[in-house]
Design a protein around this motif. Structure first.
Motif, short mmCIF file in Angstrom:
data_model
loop_
_atom_site.label_atom_id
_atom_site.label_comp_id
_atom_site.label_asym_id
_atom_site.label_seq_id
_atom_site.Cartn_x
_atom_site.Cartn_y
_atom_site.Cartn_z
N ILE A 114 31.84 -0.23 7.64
CA ILE A 114 31.44 1.11 7.23
C ILE A 114 32.59 1.73 6.44
O ILE A 114 33.75 1.64 6.85
N PHE B 59 27.51 1.44 3.63
CA PHE B 59 27.28 0.28 4.50
C PHE B 59 27.63 -0.96 3.70
O PHE B 59 26.94 -1.30 2.74
N LEU C 288 30.49 6.70 13.96
CA LEU C 288 31.10 6.12 12.76
C LEU C 288 32.62 6.24 12.80
O LEU C 288 33.33 5.31 12.42
#
Length: 151
Positions: free
Chosen positions: A88, A98, A139
């Motif tokens: 990521i 991505f 994330l």
């Protein structure tokens, strides 16, 4: 003519194995260019499932792809097993990049690399929105080597 370079993920946060299926082949009997994005989509779904989410629900909204860049390296054929490495990058308030790389397991050769720009999307309202806070935290906890910080 300029040819974009798509490096493999700088920091891998997920890997999975995929097998080249007959429907992934083109008339040259090797992995079709459009099948690489289809495989990247499958890999993205597997990554999301591994963290308890789905592409239609990342915590109150879904994801939509806004752009993609693919670089092809080597052919793959029916039955070839590919390792898909995921990373990521470029996390922002409303999206992230991505990154994925497909590596043929029998000889370690790279087959393709893809960068898919993903955005949070409210399908009911038909509009983009900010990434849900819980998803942004998820994330931010992933291994990163691109120097960016989660927003």
């Amino acid at each position: 003519m300029h040819r974009p370079t798509v490096p493999p993920p700088a920091a891998v946060c997920f890997s999975t194995l995929v097998t080249v299926q007959v429907g992934d082949l083109n008339y040259g009997k090797h992995l079709a260019n459009d099948a690489v994005l289809k495989i990247a989509h499958e890999v993205r779904l597997r990554w999301l499932a591994s963290i308890g989410l789905s592409e239609t629900d990342i915590g109150g909204c879904g994801l939509i792809m806004t752009a993609a860049v693919v670089q092809y390296h080597n052919q793959a054929f029916h039955g070839d097993e590919l390792r898909a490495d995921v990373g990521i990058a470029e996390t922002a308030a409303a999206g992230f990049r991505f990154d994925s790389a497909l590596i043929r397991t029998r000889d370690g050769l790279p087959v393709a690399a893809a960068q898919c720009h993903m955005a949070a999307f409210d399908y009911a309202a038909g509009r983009a929105r900010r990434l849900p806070p819980e998803f942004r935290q998820c994330l931010a906890a992933l291994p990163r080597a691109d120097g960016t910080e989660a927003v």
